[in-house]
Design a protein around this motif. Structure first.
Motif, PDB file in Angstrom:
ATOM      1  N   CYS A   1      49.415  39.759  38.644  1.00  0.00           N
ATOM      2  CA  CYS A   1      48.414  39.719  39.709  1.00  0.00           C
ATOM      3  C   CYS A   1      47.281  38.760  39.315  1.00  0.00           C
ATOM      4  O   CYS A   1      46.791  38.813  38.191  1.00  0.00           O
ATOM      5  CB  CYS A   1      47.875  41.126  39.912  1.00  0.00           C
ATOM      6  SG  CYS A   1      46.365  41.226  40.857  1.00  0.00           S
TER       7      CYS A   1
ATOM      8  N   CYS B   1      43.700  40.959  38.554  1.00  0.00           N
ATOM      9  CA  CYS B   1      43.527  41.816  37.379  1.00  0.00           C
ATOM     10  C   CYS B   1      44.394  41.379  36.193  1.00  0.00           C
ATOM     11  O   CYS B   1      44.212  41.860  35.078  1.00  0.00           O
ATOM     12  CB  CYS B   1      43.812  43.277  37.729  1.00  0.00           C
ATOM     13  SG  CYS B   1      45.546  43.618  38.099  1.00  0.00           S
TER      14      CYS B   1
ATOM     15  N   GLY C   1      48.915  43.867  37.035  1.00  0.00           N
ATOM     16  CA  GLY C   1      49.990  44.320  37.929  1.00  0.00           C
ATOM     17  C   GLY C   1      51.027  43.218  38.119  1.00  0.00           C
ATOM     18  O   GLY C   1      50.702  42.045  38.074  1.00  0.00           O
TER      19      GLY C   1
ATOM     20  N   CYS D   1      48.964  44.913  44.828  1.00  0.00           N
ATOM     21  CA  CYS D   1      48.994  45.106  43.382  1.00  0.00           C
ATOM     22  C   CYS D   1      48.992  46.602  43.079  1.00  0.00           C
ATOM     23  O   CYS D   1      48.184  47.343  43.630  1.00  0.00           O
ATOM     24  CB  CYS D   1      47.782  44.443  42.736  1.00  0.00           C
ATOM     25  SG  CYS D   1      47.715  44.687  40.955  1.00  0.00           S
TER      26      CYS D   1
ATOM     27  N   CYS E   1      45.349  47.112  40.957  1.00  0.00           N
ATOM     28  CA  CYS E   1      43.998  46.914  41.519  1.00  0.00           C
ATOM     29  C   CYS E   1      43.983  46.878  43.046  1.00  0.00           C
ATOM     30  O   CYS E   1      42.933  46.668  43.644  1.00  0.00           O
ATOM     31  CB  CYS E   1      43.382  45.629  40.971  1.00  0.00           C
ATOM     32  SG  CYS E   1      44.156  44.134  41.599  1.00  0.00           S
TER      33      CYS E   1
HETATM   34 ZN    ZN Z   1      45.938  43.447  40.320  1.00  0.00          ZN
END
Ligand code: ZN
Length: 138
Positions: A16, A19, A22, A42, A45
């Motif tokens: 992701c 963040c 993920g 995600c 997050c």
């Molecule tokens: Zn994320």
């Protein structure tokens, strides 16, 4: 350069963009579950991975650039450093290129979403903290 937590690490591992923890894709490319088998959001997050319909059309330009770069570079390398003709160099490069299409298609999506969404350290720290708490409670 490819350290955990860096942008390049997140791109390489298809994480992701917000963040860096993920996963973007539900399964690996070799699992046979499709090239674009992505999560909608995600898992860590809640970042939306498809902000608007047709969001990933832009990834085509990235894919085109990556593939062109690969083709031209590889043809030049084979042509100048071996005794093969230009047509033979092109043929070999194209065969390699056809095998790379799924990988390039996926990576261009990863690059595209990483261009569109910035890393957010506060959210990444919250996610890391939540993960640590989960591990401690097991
Ligand atoms: Zn994320």
């Amino acid at each position: 350069m490819f350290k955990k937590g860096s942008k390049l690490y997140a791109i390489r591992k298809s994480k992701c963009p917000k963040c860096h923890q993920g996963n973007l894709f539900k399964s690996s490319l070799l699992s046979g579950n499709g090239i674009y088998n992505m999560y909608i959001k995600c898992k860590e997050c809640d970042q939306d991975f498809e902000m608007e319909p047709g969001f990933y059309w832009g990834a085509m330009y990235i894919g085109y650039a990556l593939f062109s770069f690969y083709m031209l570079g590889t043809i030049a390398l084979i042509f100048f450093f071996t005794d093969l003709s230009l047509n033979q160099s092109f043929g070999i490069t194209l065969m390699g290129g056809l095998l790379m299409i799924p990988y390039v298609a996926r990576k261009s999506r990863v690059l595209w979403i990483h261009i569109a969404i910035r890393y957010n350290k506060k959210i990444a720290d919250k996610v890391a903290e939540r993960k640590a708490v989960k591990i401690n409670h097991k």
